[in-house]
Scaffold this active site. Sequence first.
Site, PDB file in Angstrom:
ATOM      1  NE  ARG A  50      -2.931   0.288   3.287  1.00 19.63           N
ATOM      2  CZ  ARG A  50      -2.224   0.447   4.416  1.00 19.63           C
ATOM      3  NH1 ARG A  50      -1.483   1.518   4.607  1.00 19.63           N
ATOM      4  NH2 ARG A  50      -2.245  -0.486   5.345  1.00 19.63           N
ATOM      5  CE1 TYR A 102     -17.147  10.917 -16.108  1.00 15.90           C
ATOM      6  CE2 TYR A 102     -16.598  10.997 -13.793  1.00 15.90           C
ATOM      7  CZ  TYR A 102     -17.009  10.289 -14.901  1.00 15.90           C
ATOM      8  OH  TYR A 102     -17.276   8.951 -14.778  1.00 15.90           O
ATOM      9  CG  ASP A 174     -10.416  15.648 -14.681  1.00 12.02           C
ATOM     10  OD1 ASP A 174      -9.693  15.170 -15.571  1.00 12.02           O
ATOM     11  OD2 ASP A 174     -11.411  15.068 -14.219  1.00 12.02           O
ATOM     12  CE  LYS A 199     -13.247   7.779 -18.405  1.00 13.26           C
ATOM     13  NZ  LYS A 199     -13.631   9.023 -17.786  1.00 13.26           N
TER      14      LYS A 199
HETATM   15  C1  PLP Z   1     -14.015   9.322 -16.478  1.00 14.22           C
HETATM   16  C2  PLP Z   1     -13.608  10.605 -15.902  1.00 14.22           C
HETATM   17  C3  PLP Z   1     -13.347  10.742 -14.530  1.00 14.22           C
HETATM   18  C4  PLP Z   1     -13.519   9.585 -13.566  1.00 14.22           C
HETATM   19  O1  PLP Z   1     -12.653   8.544 -13.832  1.00 14.22           O
HETATM   20  P1  PLP Z   1     -12.984   6.995 -13.489  1.00 14.22           P
HETATM   21  O2  PLP Z   1     -11.738   6.315 -13.903  1.00 14.22           O
HETATM   22  O3  PLP Z   1     -14.203   6.622 -14.260  1.00 14.22           O
HETATM   23  O4  PLP Z   1     -13.229   6.926 -12.014  1.00 14.22           O
HETATM   24  C5  PLP Z   1     -12.934  11.973 -14.073  1.00 14.22           C
HETATM   25  N1  PLP Z   1     -12.803  13.026 -14.900  1.00 14.22           N
HETATM   26  C6  PLP Z   1     -13.042  12.928 -16.221  1.00 14.22           C
HETATM   27  C7  PLP Z   1     -12.879  14.118 -17.086  1.00 14.22           C
HETATM   28  C8  PLP Z   1     -13.461  11.727 -16.760  1.00 14.22           C
HETATM   29  O5  PLP Z   1     -13.727  11.650 -18.083  1.00 14.22           O
END
Ligand code: PLP
Length: 382
Positions: A50, A102, A174, A199
């Site tokens: 961890r 998101y 983000d 993604k």
């Molecule tokens: C998908 C996404 C998230 C969340 O990610 P997960 O891997 O699904 O938890 C956060 N921000 C953006 C812009 C996203 O497209």
Amino acid sequence: MTQKAYRTATLLVHQGKDRDPATGASVVPIYPASTYHHPGGVPGEFDYSRSGNPSREQVEEAIALLEGGCRGFAYATGMAAVGSALALLKSGDHLIAPEDLYGGSWRYISTVLPQQGISVSSVDTSDLAAIEAAIRPETRAIFLETPSNPLFKITDLRAVAELARARGLLTLLDNTFMTPLLQRPLELGIDVVIHSATKFLGGHSDLMAGLVTTADPELGKRLKYFQNAFGAVLSPFDCFLLSRGIKTLKLRLEAAQASAQVLAERLQQHPAVTRVYFPGLPDFAGRERHFAQAGGAGAVLSFELKEKALIKPLLERIALPIIAPSLGGVETILTHCWSMSHAAIPASTKEKLGIRETLVRISVGIEDVEDLWEDLAAGLAD
Ligand SMILES: *Cc1c(COP(=O)(O)O)cnc(C)c1O
């Protein structure tokens, strides 16, 4: 790898460690170990997984190198990364966040944070004056996403970073849509960069992961403390998959981006489409601001259909894209934001923000663009 300042395409392939230090193997192995021998009772470099794991270290170094951070962190999902980064806030703090972001981040920020005593103001972060007006004595941080999702509002990162520095506020961004290949926010003054590596970085729709990086050693220490304390770390097997995905990011993203440009231009001419949101279009509202801080338009676009009645036939007829709430895969992904990626946002809020039932988002993959176009055109035909 040596400390030479390699260019991004090279870093993507070689990352922090481009071979196993123990054996010279061409990839860092998957280390499933939960714990490590302490010879004579003394811990070595790793003591418990961890807290640290060689497979995880690979992707944590990779994201720090790619974004220009001093250290990186890998989490089980993008949301675990968002939540862990926001753990830099504490009860009594106030956060400024975008209206248009998101759906999962919206849910976390608007419901979980307030339960923890952190108040939130949602503003249009593309409007610097609106951010400034929302600052209170207890404001501690600004959370950003640009281009915003799904309406592609562009926030001026340099201007917000400058305002935040002047007012002693932390900035978190983000960067999932752009990836470090197209946008490097730490260099623009942002403090903490977050990715859903599920993604583009993973890139194959076969993995969930989140990454965080910062160039500030003090913030790095606090993020590390929370990562170990909370424990939402990425598993060694998923670290291997993510490291493998990152190696081909440039080829995948550049190909997908070129096709997104073609589709955006053709959709704009289509009689069933009233509006296309894509920074690569010449008349896109935030184009100049976007290209002042990013090296490309990306591979995601949204478009508005003339009427709601066109959605059902499109979703029924379209054959190539997976119809799903995600993006950034090698396959094209079509999302009906209203009912999928932004389902967590109440209908009245979506209406107010302009996320309509007629809005469709496409994350363009690396298929042949002519096949994609023929498929889309068939889905949109009368
Ligand atoms: C998908 C996404 C998230 C969340 O990610 P997960 O891997 O699904 O938890 C956060 N921000 C953006 C812009 C996203 O497209």
